[in-house]
Motif scaffolding. Sequence first.
Motif, short mmCIF file in Angstrom:
data_model
loop_
_atom_site.label_atom_id
_atom_site.label_comp_id
_atom_site.label_asym_id
_atom_site.label_seq_id
_atom_site.Cartn_x
_atom_site.Cartn_y
_atom_site.Cartn_z
N VAL A 1 -1.98 0.80 -10.57
CA VAL A 1 -3.29 0.14 -10.45
C VAL A 1 -3.09 -1.33 -10.08
O VAL A 1 -3.77 -1.86 -9.18
N THR B 1 -6.78 5.52 -8.89
CA THR B 1 -5.59 5.40 -9.74
C THR B 1 -5.97 5.01 -11.16
O THR B 1 -5.38 5.49 -12.13
N SER C 1 0.83 -1.21 0.00
CA SER C 1 0.00 0.00 0.00
C SER C 1 0.86 1.25 0.00
O SER C 1 0.49 2.28 -0.59
N THR D 1 -5.30 -4.64 -2.24
CA THR D 1 -6.72 -4.85 -1.91
C THR D 1 -7.00 -6.32 -1.64
O THR D 1 -7.66 -6.68 -0.66
N THR E 1 -7.47 2.09 -5.64
CA THR E 1 -7.33 1.42 -6.94
C THR E 1 -8.18 2.09 -8.00
O THR E 1 -7.70 2.37 -9.12
N ALA F 1 1.85 1.94 -3.58
CA ALA F 1 0.70 2.45 -4.34
C ALA F 1 0.35 3.86 -3.90
O ALA F 1 0.10 4.75 -4.74
N ALA G 1 -2.00 -1.62 -6.49
CA ALA G 1 -3.12 -1.34 -5.58
C ALA G 1 -4.10 -2.52 -5.53
O ALA G 1 -4.65 -2.82 -4.46
N ILE G 2 -4.31 -3.18 -6.66
CA ILE G 2 -5.19 -4.36 -6.68
C ILE G 2 -4.62 -5.46 -5.79
O ILE G 2 -5.35 -6.11 -5.03
N MET H 1 -8.23 0.47 0.06
CA MET H 1 -7.38 0.13 -1.08
C MET H 1 -8.18 0.00 -2.36
O MET H 1 -7.69 0.33 -3.44
N ALA H 2 -9.42 -0.46 -2.26
CA ALA H 2 -10.28 -0.55 -3.45
C ALA H 2 -10.56 0.84 -4.01
O ALA H 2 -10.55 1.06 -5.24
#
Length: 494
Positions: free
Chosen positions: A457, A354, A286, A464, A351, A289, A460-461, A347-348
């Motif tokens: 992205v 981003t 995280s 998540t 995402t 990201a 970040a996924i 985080m979603a």
Amino acid sequence: MSAAAKKEQLEETPKTIREIMVPLIAIIIGLFMVILDGTAVNVAIPTLVKDFNSSLSVLQWTVTGYALANAAVIPLAGWLSDRFGAKQIFLISVGLFTIGSLLCAIATNSTQLIVYRLLQGIGGGMVMPIAMAFTYRLSPPNKVGAVMGMMGIPILLAPALGPVLAGWLVDYHTWHWIFIINLPIGIIGLIIGIRSLPRIKRQSVAALDILGMLLGPIAFAALSYGVSEGGLRGWSTSKTITGLTVGIVALILFVIVELRQKQPILELRVFKSIDFSRGIVIQWISQIALFGTMFMIPLFLQSARNLSAFDTGLIMLPQAIAAGVFMPISGKLFDKIGARPLVMAGMAIVTFATFLLTRISALDATSALILPLSLLGAGMGLFMMPLNTHLIQASPQNLVGRVTSLTNAAQQVMSSFAVAGLSTILASRLTKLTPKDTQPTPESWTNAFGHTFQILVVIAIIGTVLGILLRKPKPVDHGAGSSEEHLEASKMFI
């Protein structure tokens, strides 16, 4: 029991949020000042080059030197707090930073400014981990999330407000005010801290881990330097290779030494806790990201759209406002539902924000950035402090000071890695899209930044999805505890 012991015990008894508000203000003031200054000086670099009649490569050390000093002292923060008391070390750190600010304001050449920034970095590096541990110990057990959420507001607001304030001061006054403004803030923080911060009971510590004290700062400072040089000047340069080599060798030796110590500078055996290990891996991802995105957006605005630092800071305000709104909300929710849903939701949102940024063009209106920036701030506000609090709760409670030092040292390296790695990717993509001896076009900037944001992205996924692995640690009394309890907690990882 003596009167002094009774007083000390009373000071450590968890209180209501209202009763600890004044000590929290002292902590927040110190924290906000340090983080704000860390981002503000970047804006003044071009002006400093002119005023000191120096070069960018030299003045860049006002930023690099500060970051390296930060990384070097963070590993020492936990041991010093345990040995001399969190209150004393926190106040000394804020005092050093304030004195360093005064000296920076009166610097007459680039060498002086760099040296004084190192002093600032030594003070500022210990503020964050001590503030985190101090706040956690002050918090009533059933209000930990709410209190940590309040403390998280300056952590997210300061980086966004720093460029705005610095841009205004540099454009309409002089660069000296970037440092002068710290003086009244620091003095007020010291006065409130001296009068209101409780004396957290000192831990029973062994003799100073000399090898750890030497290897830890060398490892984290060298890694940060090597990664920063790699992103700035290339990964094959002698400075980059030297920094990374020294950092990796020192880190390996540091790990070996620390695992053999009964009471090390950094408690690495905490990684044997599955909950902690899962949490810190998610934090690292995280971190890349989050801080990668925060680094890329100002760069996009200033490079692709030729905006000033002040205008860039104003455009970033929706992110700061959203973070400030959602941070206390996440703190209250954390006390009820734990970290996992908040980390996954936050985080979603990061995402999705981003992803929206991958579709932004250098020719788009500024209004197109409001939604993704607001979402980015909201996502940050939701997951950042719950994840930090989860890491503290997942570790032995008598090792809180050591754990916050560990997590902050790792964050310093990961942030450097994010900035350096993304800079390299962006520069490589831009070089491919731009013919030799020509300036990049808006289309080239758009394509290069879009490609880099796509990588963010994916990162970040991953963060998540990994959030699913988090589980709520068992509630534990987070008082200071006795020396026997401290030793027993250490044995959990042997």
